[in-house]
Design an enzyme around this catalytic site. Sequence first.
Site, PDB file in Angstrom:
ATOM      1  N   ASP A  42     -28.005 -12.238 -49.401  1.00 29.24           N
ATOM      2  CA  ASP A  42     -28.611 -13.317 -50.201  1.00 29.24           C
ATOM      3  C   ASP A  42     -27.564 -14.033 -51.042  1.00 29.24           C
ATOM      4  OD1 ASP A  42     -31.016 -12.736 -49.161  1.00 29.24           O
ATOM      5  OD2 ASP A  42     -31.789 -11.671 -50.919  1.00 29.24           O
ATOM      6  N   SER A  87     -37.469 -21.676 -10.555  1.00 29.65           N
ATOM      7  CA  SER A  87     -38.271 -20.477 -10.798  1.00 29.65           C
ATOM      8  C   SER A  87     -37.869 -19.421  -9.778  1.00 29.65           C
ATOM      9  CB  SER A  87     -39.755 -20.812 -10.761  1.00 29.65           C
ATOM     10  OG  SER A  87     -40.105 -21.164  -9.462  1.00 29.65           O
ATOM     11  N   LEU A  88     -38.565 -18.296  -9.784  1.00 33.49           N
ATOM     12  CA  LEU A  88     -38.158 -17.177  -8.934  1.00 33.49           C
ATOM     13  C   LEU A  88     -39.217 -16.898  -7.882  1.00 33.49           C
ATOM     14  CD1 LEU A  88     -36.992 -14.739 -11.750  1.00 33.49           C
ATOM     15  CD2 LEU A  88     -35.509 -15.779 -10.035  1.00 33.49           C
ATOM     16  N   GLU A 118     -32.840  -6.598 -14.186  1.00 32.14           N
ATOM     17  CA  GLU A 118     -33.228  -6.986 -15.549  1.00 32.14           C
ATOM     18  C   GLU A 118     -34.740  -6.924 -15.711  1.00 32.14           C
ATOM     19  OE1 GLU A 118     -31.960 -11.020 -15.820  1.00 32.14           O
ATOM     20  OE2 GLU A 118     -29.847 -10.497 -15.635  1.00 32.14           O
ATOM     21  N   LYS A 120     -38.243  -8.801 -16.651  1.00 36.25           N
ATOM     22  CA  LYS A 120     -38.743 -10.186 -16.601  1.00 36.25           C
ATOM     23  C   LYS A 120     -39.575 -10.395 -17.859  1.00 36.25           C
ATOM     24  CE  LYS A 120     -40.761 -13.577 -13.526  1.00 36.25           C
ATOM     25  NZ  LYS A 120     -41.777 -14.137 -14.421  1.00 36.25           N
ATOM     26  N   ASP A 122     -41.871 -11.955 -20.689  1.00 37.12           N
ATOM     27  CA  ASP A 122     -43.060 -12.792 -20.575  1.00 37.12           C
ATOM     28  C   ASP A 122     -43.143 -13.716 -21.793  1.00 37.12           C
ATOM     29  OD1 ASP A 122     -45.313 -13.755 -19.480  1.00 37.12           O
ATOM     30  OD2 ASP A 122     -46.588 -12.051 -19.976  1.00 37.12           O
ATOM     31  N   ARG A 141     -38.067 -25.644 -20.459  1.00 41.75           N
ATOM     32  CA  ARG A 141     -37.776 -25.778 -19.033  1.00 41.75           C
ATOM     33  C   ARG A 141     -38.424 -27.045 -18.483  1.00 41.75           C
ATOM     34  NH1 ARG A 141     -40.787 -23.131 -14.606  1.00 41.75           N
ATOM     35  NH2 ARG A 141     -39.500 -23.315 -12.773  1.00 41.75           N
ATOM     36  N   GLU A 178     -35.376 -16.427 -22.589  1.00 46.75           N
ATOM     37  CA  GLU A 178     -36.807 -16.487 -22.865  1.00 46.75           C
ATOM     38  C   GLU A 178     -37.066 -16.289 -24.353  1.00 46.75           C
ATOM     39  OE1 GLU A 178     -38.235 -16.878 -19.863  1.00 46.75           O
ATOM     40  OE2 GLU A 178     -40.338 -16.255 -20.036  1.00 46.75           O
ATOM     41  N   TYR A 230     -30.921 -14.557 -20.368  1.00 40.90           N
ATOM     42  CA  TYR A 230     -30.903 -13.912 -19.058  1.00 40.90           C
ATOM     43  C   TYR A 230     -29.960 -14.572 -18.052  1.00 40.90           C
ATOM     44  CZ  TYR A 230     -34.730 -17.236 -18.046  1.00 40.90           C
ATOM     45  OH  TYR A 230     -35.501 -18.354 -17.915  1.00 40.90           O
ATOM     46  N   LYS A 294     -30.853  -9.713  -9.259  1.00 41.48           N
ATOM     47  CA  LYS A 294     -29.966 -10.852  -9.002  1.00 41.48           C
ATOM     48  C   LYS A 294     -28.716 -10.350  -8.297  1.00 41.48           C
ATOM     49  CE  LYS A 294     -31.565 -13.129 -13.154  1.00 41.48           C
ATOM     50  NZ  LYS A 294     -31.348 -13.396 -14.579  1.00 41.48           N
ATOM     51  N   LYS A 318     -43.011  -8.303  -9.458  1.00 42.53           N
ATOM     52  CA  LYS A 318     -44.086  -8.422 -10.448  1.00 42.53           C
ATOM     53  C   LYS A 318     -44.804  -7.084 -10.615  1.00 42.53           C
ATOM     54  CE  LYS A 318     -45.221 -12.057 -12.013  1.00 42.53           C
ATOM     55  NZ  LYS A 318     -45.607 -13.387 -11.684  1.00 42.53           N
ATOM     56  N   CYS A 412     -82.038  -2.635 -37.523  1.00 41.29           N
ATOM     57  CA  CYS A 412     -80.620  -2.816 -37.833  1.00 41.29           C
ATOM     58  C   CYS A 412     -79.983  -1.451 -38.107  1.00 41.29           C
ATOM     59  CB  CYS A 412     -80.468  -3.720 -39.060  1.00 41.29           C
ATOM     60  SG  CYS A 412     -78.793  -3.749 -39.702  1.00 41.29           S
ATOM     61  N   CYS A 415     -79.111  -1.418 -42.145  1.00 43.05           N
ATOM     62  CA  CYS A 415     -80.102  -1.429 -43.228  1.00 43.05           C
ATOM     63  C   CYS A 415     -81.501  -1.051 -42.753  1.00 43.05           C
ATOM     64  CB  CYS A 415     -80.135  -2.797 -43.907  1.00 43.05           C
ATOM     65  SG  CYS A 415     -80.892  -4.061 -42.868  1.00 43.05           S
ATOM     66  N   CYS A 430     -79.889  -9.164 -37.308  1.00 41.79           N
ATOM     67  CA  CYS A 430     -80.624  -8.428 -38.337  1.00 41.79           C
ATOM     68  C   CYS A 430     -81.302  -9.495 -39.196  1.00 41.79           C
ATOM     69  CB  CYS A 430     -79.641  -7.611 -39.172  1.00 41.79           C
ATOM     70  SG  CYS A 430     -80.332  -7.042 -40.719  1.00 41.79           S
ATOM     71  N   CYS A 435     -78.754  -7.510 -46.066  1.00 45.15           N
ATOM     72  CA  CYS A 435     -78.229  -6.331 -45.351  1.00 45.15           C
ATOM     73  C   CYS A 435     -76.792  -6.067 -45.829  1.00 45.15           C
ATOM     74  CB  CYS A 435     -78.250  -6.612 -43.852  1.00 45.15           C
ATOM     75  SG  CYS A 435     -77.369  -5.402 -42.873  1.00 45.15           S
TER      76      CYS A 435
HETATM   77  S1  IVH Z   1     -33.685 -15.838 -13.904  1.00 42.39           S
HETATM   78  C1  IVH Z   1     -32.953 -19.351 -11.165  1.00 42.39           C
HETATM   79  N1  IVH Z   1     -34.212 -13.718 -15.326  1.00 42.39           N
HETATM   80  O1  IVH Z   1     -39.217 -16.140 -15.098  1.00 42.39           O
HETATM   81  C2  IVH Z   1     -33.524 -18.155 -11.801  1.00 42.39           C
HETATM   82  N2  IVH Z   1     -35.841 -15.435 -15.237  1.00 42.39           N
HETATM   83  O2  IVH Z   1     -40.116 -17.525 -12.364  1.00 42.39           O
HETATM   84  C3  IVH Z   1     -33.783 -18.373 -13.183  1.00 42.39           C
HETATM   85  N3  IVH Z   1     -37.825 -14.993 -16.618  1.00 42.39           N
HETATM   86  O3  IVH Z   1     -39.248 -19.414 -15.917  1.00 42.39           O
HETATM   87  C4  IVH Z   1     -34.556 -17.341 -13.820  1.00 42.39           C
HETATM   88  N4  IVH Z   1     -37.172 -13.043 -17.375  1.00 42.39           N
HETATM   89  O4  IVH Z   1     -38.306 -18.029 -17.726  1.00 42.39           O
HETATM   90  C5  IVH Z   1     -34.667 -14.898 -14.900  1.00 42.39           C
HETATM   91  N5  IVH Z   1     -34.516 -11.783 -16.563  1.00 42.39           N
HETATM   92  C6  IVH Z   1     -34.962 -12.967 -16.160  1.00 42.39           C
HETATM   93  C7  IVH Z   1     -36.208 -13.485 -16.558  1.00 42.39           C
HETATM   94  C8  IVH Z   1     -36.615 -14.730 -16.076  1.00 42.39           C
HETATM   95  C9  IVH Z   1     -38.130 -13.961 -17.416  1.00 42.39           C
HETATM   96  C10 IVH Z   1     -38.703 -16.173 -16.388  1.00 42.39           C
HETATM   97  C11 IVH Z   1     -37.992 -17.472 -16.501  1.00 42.39           C
HETATM   98  C12 IVH Z   1     -38.529 -18.345 -15.404  1.00 42.39           C
HETATM   99  C13 IVH Z   1     -39.428 -17.445 -14.646  1.00 42.39           C
HETATM  100  C14 IVH Z   1     -39.031 -17.512 -13.185  1.00 42.39           C
END
Ligand code: IVH
Length: 673
Positions: A42, A87-88, A118, A120, A122, A141, A178, A230, A294, A318, A412, A415, A430, A435
């Site tokens: 601080d 996306s994946l 790694e 994933k 959420d 994104r 994320e 990530y 990856k 998943k 009830c 009461c 009730c 009550c």
């Molecule tokens: S790699 C080109 N690594 O999952 C690949 N994505 O469907 C780029 N996510 O919208 C993503 N954990 O936000 C990667 N360890 C991780 C992740 C991750 C969560 C999310 C990401 C993306 C979605 C892909």
Amino acid sequence: MLKAMERDRANRRIEELRHQIEHHRWRYYVLDSPEISDAQFDALMAELQALEEEYPDLVTLNSPTQRVGAPPVKEFGAVRHRLPLQSLDNAFTALDLRAFDKRVKRLLGEIPIEYACELKFDGLAVSLSYQGGHFSVGATRGDGTEGENISINLRTLKTIPLQLLPVDPPALLEVRGEVIMTYPDFETLNQERLSREEPPFANPRNAAAGSVRQQDSKITARRKLSFFPYSVGVVEGRTFSTHGEAMEYVWSAGFKQPPAFRLVPSVEDAIAFCQDWQARRGELPFGVDGAVLKVNVLALQERLGATSHSPRWAIAYKFPAAEEITQVQEITVYVGRTGTLTPVAVMTPVVIDGSTVSHASLHNEDEVRRKDVRLGDWVVVHKAGAVIPEILSVLTERRTGQEPSFVMPKDCPVCGAETLRLPGEAVTRCTNISCPAQVSERLLHFAAVMGMDGVGPAIIVALYKSELVKDVADLYRLSIDPMLKLERMGSVLATKLLGQIESSKNRPLRQLLTALGIDQVGWHVAELLTSKYHSIEDFFAVTEEDLQALSGIGPSIAKSVVVFFRQLQTRRLIDELRQAGLHLEEESPSKTGALPWQGKTFVFTGTLAGFTREQAEQIVKELGGEATSSVSSQTGFVVAGEKPGSKVDRAKKLGVCILKEEEFVAMLEDTKR
Ligand code: IVH
């Protein structure tokens, strides 16, 4: 000349302080391993704040003092991603993962592949750009090609460095990752929202996404969000040969290292990682919906390339949605504030996604019948939206034939008065407005909405049972001596509660309307109502037609409001609240002339017993004063609560008046005389 030298010295010190603060932020928020005490931290912040106040032109967007948020924006600008955020592809079984590995090897030739494994996360995907080590742009994104510029919000996250830690940062670095909210922070946020009658977020992902896209970054700053990196996107001025190496660098630059990251030599080891975390996901304090594999070597990633929507070098495994089987031990009936009877299944506790589940609402009689949940049944439960426990189905094959069907009680359970289900309605109520369940729930609702944080369920029940409080007006008649007779009530707690009750008298009309618990009147409706009607007296005179003329108010809300204000008890209650000194009119400054604290500036430090910092600041604002976060010679008063920070020292140095909390409350009282 002298001035220029001083400024130069200040500039150097400011830079030094910013680096030190960023370092300690990293130790505290990222590594959970602080090297200095909170007070020392601080003090560094206070010194920086003081220097920046003295030299406002030296304040930069990336100064740690700016993490509290900036003025609200109307809309976010667009950001074009230099490399798309793809996306994946998804895998659901070990077989799918082996098929992925086969495809990778087919494309690369039969060479051994090292995988980075790694979690994933959420949450919400964001991209953070650093120029010369300084945070420059943070974006969502979006559609993968273009996102929203949410830099002002992302700057408030303590797990995002505003400047990269090493001395020699790359010219350009884009970190992707994320934004998440942990389960405990999510629960706390929803509790707060419920107590303000705001709709709770369905799950931590929605809470994180909603918080980060706030137009008012001060709100984002108050939400507890974390960032897990990530991957890296664009990099200039530095090269990495593997994903693992890039991540090591990112962690060392001040980002949070996720709890699970592993490099493995084969797909079978990667499958073991996925299955291990599928079983252990409950150990994590935040939500994960799978694991990600990856290809580790970046040159191989490049050779594999991508399809139009996902890279060929990565795949998401998943996890199946978390659910458990357990047994219904009891179906109890809970009576709410409006007298509604809600059947609740009490089950043998089971752990789902890291938290214990033992109760699930069955909502109403029809819902119990629809699901056909019976006492003794084995049921499948999950957490709807990962949070609210819900019975998904009954395992009828496990029935013994001894399970009795549920019958809504005729009386009830609290009461004993008759219950009533009107034709065409799903709810059973009730019929006794006195009550105790209804009364104590109403009291609790009132206390929560009016910001009496300490007046929780246990206190309400104790006050009600001892007959000290029978309705909300009684709260304002409480005094210390009778309260001390309650079990486990000491003078410290009693004083604190009385302070909170006292300060609740100043709440705006909208808050009072919400707190009264009128059927269908939550925060939003109360806001609509007070946009036109500025005094509680107006509501005694309005008709249903008048109210329906307001946009957003339909016939059923209008009826509920008119019926409420038609009751004799309401008239009596409002008169009593007026006598107690509550705010029953919305005062506009122009109507009332100068406000009592106009021109006064307050700074709060330390923990106050009777108010949260926000409440105290709100009171100051309502009285025309200003509440700021740093002490300067312009500050009128510094209010010091428990464990005040270095602001008190600064106030002493500058000769600013320091008030104890009691003195502040006394000043507040004075304004009402
Ligand atoms: S790699 C080109 N690594 O999952 C690949 N994505 O469907 C780029 N996510 O919208 C993503 N954990 O936000 C990667 N360890 C991780 C992740 C991750 C969560 C999310 C990401 C993306 C979605 C892909």
